[in-house]
Design a protein around this motif. Sequence first.
Motif, PDB file in Angstrom:
ATOM      1  N   LEU A  10      42.725  48.137  48.546  1.00 29.03           N
ATOM      2  CA  LEU A  10      43.966  47.399  48.361  1.00 29.03           C
ATOM      3  C   LEU A  10      44.818  47.343  49.623  1.00 29.03           C
ATOM      4  O   LEU A  10      45.467  46.339  49.895  1.00 29.03           O
ATOM      5  CB  LEU A  10      44.786  48.029  47.235  1.00 29.03           C
ATOM      6  N   ARG A  11      44.848  48.438  50.395  1.00 33.17           N
ATOM      7  CA  ARG A  11      45.717  48.507  51.570  1.00 33.17           C
ATOM      8  C   ARG A  11      44.902  48.480  52.848  1.00 33.17           C
ATOM      9  O   ARG A  11      43.836  49.105  52.945  1.00 33.17           O
ATOM     10  CB  ARG A  11      46.575  49.780  51.524  1.00 33.17           C
ATOM     11  N   THR A  12      45.427  47.787  53.857  1.00 36.08           N
ATOM     12  CA  THR A  12      44.747  47.714  55.148  1.00 36.08           C
ATOM     13  C   THR A  12      44.550  49.105  55.737  1.00 36.08           C
ATOM     14  O   THR A  12      43.499  49.400  56.330  1.00 36.08           O
ATOM     15  CB  THR A  12      45.543  46.829  56.114  1.00 36.08           C
ATOM     16  N   SER A  56      48.066  38.565  44.264  1.00 38.93           N
ATOM     17  CA  SER A  56      47.251  37.536  44.901  1.00 38.93           C
ATOM     18  C   SER A  56      47.613  37.380  46.377  1.00 38.93           C
ATOM     19  O   SER A  56      48.792  37.338  46.742  1.00 38.93           O
ATOM     20  CB  SER A  56      47.443  36.193  44.191  1.00 38.93           C
ATOM     21  N   LEU A  57      46.578  37.305  47.213  1.00 39.73           N
ATOM     22  CA  LEU A  57      46.769  37.136  48.646  1.00 39.73           C
ATOM     23  C   LEU A  57      46.805  35.662  49.006  1.00 39.73           C
ATOM     24  O   LEU A  57      46.212  34.820  48.326  1.00 39.73           O
ATOM     25  CB  LEU A  57      45.631  37.816  49.408  1.00 39.73           C
ATOM     26  N   VAL A  60      45.020  37.144  54.326  1.00 41.89           N
ATOM     27  CA  VAL A  60      43.594  37.438  54.445  1.00 41.89           C
ATOM     28  C   VAL A  60      43.150  37.366  55.898  1.00 41.89           C
ATOM     29  O   VAL A  60      42.398  38.221  56.369  1.00 41.89           O
ATOM     30  CB  VAL A  60      42.774  36.477  53.553  1.00 41.89           C
ATOM     31  N   TYR A  61      43.636  36.376  56.616  1.00 48.07           N
ATOM     32  CA  TYR A  61      43.289  36.292  58.038  1.00 48.07           C
ATOM     33  C   TYR A  61      43.794  37.535  58.780  1.00 48.07           C
ATOM     34  O   TYR A  61      43.076  38.124  59.607  1.00 48.07           O
ATOM     35  CB  TYR A  61      43.888  35.041  58.685  1.00 48.07           C
ATOM     36  N   ARG A  75      39.657  37.130  43.198  1.00 39.13           N
ATOM     37  CA  ARG A  75      40.524  36.011  42.808  1.00 39.13           C
ATOM     38  C   ARG A  75      41.117  35.308  44.032  1.00 39.13           C
ATOM     39  O   ARG A  75      42.186  34.691  43.953  1.00 39.13           O
ATOM     40  CB  ARG A  75      41.651  36.470  41.872  1.00 39.13           C
ATOM     41  N   PHE A  76      40.426  35.394  45.150  1.00 35.84           N
ATOM     42  CA  PHE A  76      40.848  34.667  46.349  1.00 35.84           C
ATOM     43  C   PHE A  76      39.749  33.687  46.737  1.00 35.84           C
ATOM     44  O   PHE A  76      38.584  34.076  46.870  1.00 35.84           O
ATOM     45  CB  PHE A  76      41.123  35.613  47.517  1.00 35.84           C
TER      46      PHE A  76
END
Length: 297
Positions: free
Chosen positions: A78-80, A107-108, A113-114, A138-139
């Motif tokens: 979930l987290r970078t 939702s991202l 996302v990039y 869901r992306f």
Amino acid sequence: MFSGLSGFPITPMNEAGIDEAAYAGLVQRLAAAGVDSIGALGSTGVYAYLSREERARVARLAVDAAGGVPVMAGIGALRTRDVLDLAEDAQRAGVGALLLAPVSYHSLNAAEVYCLFETVARNVSVPLCVYDNPGTTRFDFSDELHGRIAQLPNIRSIKIPGVPAQPAAAAERVARLRALVPAHVSIGVSGDKFGATGMSAGCEVWYSVIGGIFPKTTLAITRAAQAGNAAEAARLSERLAPLWELFGKYNGSLRVIGAAANLMGLAQQPCIPLPLHAIEGADREHLARLIDTLELA
């Protein structure tokens, strides 16, 4: 690393922990069959259900059991911050590549996302595969976003979720993406129903769930497609239509593959984490017959 058949095994487990012996056996079986690479900790490898320590352990087990066959490990979280920690653990385990899905609860958007892939790509030392899996994240990636991400350092493959069923339409879909992606970045197909069509349409690699449990069956399809024999690849894939139907009935392959591993003596039951359950009853008996009559191996 990013061509041919990449087999994705389950991570056999119950509520007490990971069955390390069963997992090593599955990986060794894939290596002995001759798969081109092994995908640890994919969706079928239930990465999202495992702790950081468990994921690090699975990565090490996969590398040790693979006998030199390249291993790619999933690092989605979930987290970078956590993605980077998982990437470091997997690299220390000796994996040859990393598989990253844009996992999210909220939702991202495309910019987020990039940014995720840009951050990870610049902080790893092994190749990175983009995991395009809208069924779970869901992306929805656009081809343009894939093209931008593919320009980043260390990006070496894109795992798309499938292709159109018709060969001409599949070839057009792969060609549209290829036009935006550098030549050094491979395009790989997933969604096993589409594997033969995707490979024949120009995908360089098949990221396969059934390749993680039935490697010989899947290799026969892969090698036919690689040899340019699209008709034979399609014929071999069409034999598996009853298996694709089971996958569809259970909203994916995991519950079916968990039952198959048990039926084949490769893992004890249960072998997927609660609250998930492998298929039971008449469908389990049907699967047992399919394994026998289709000579799945």
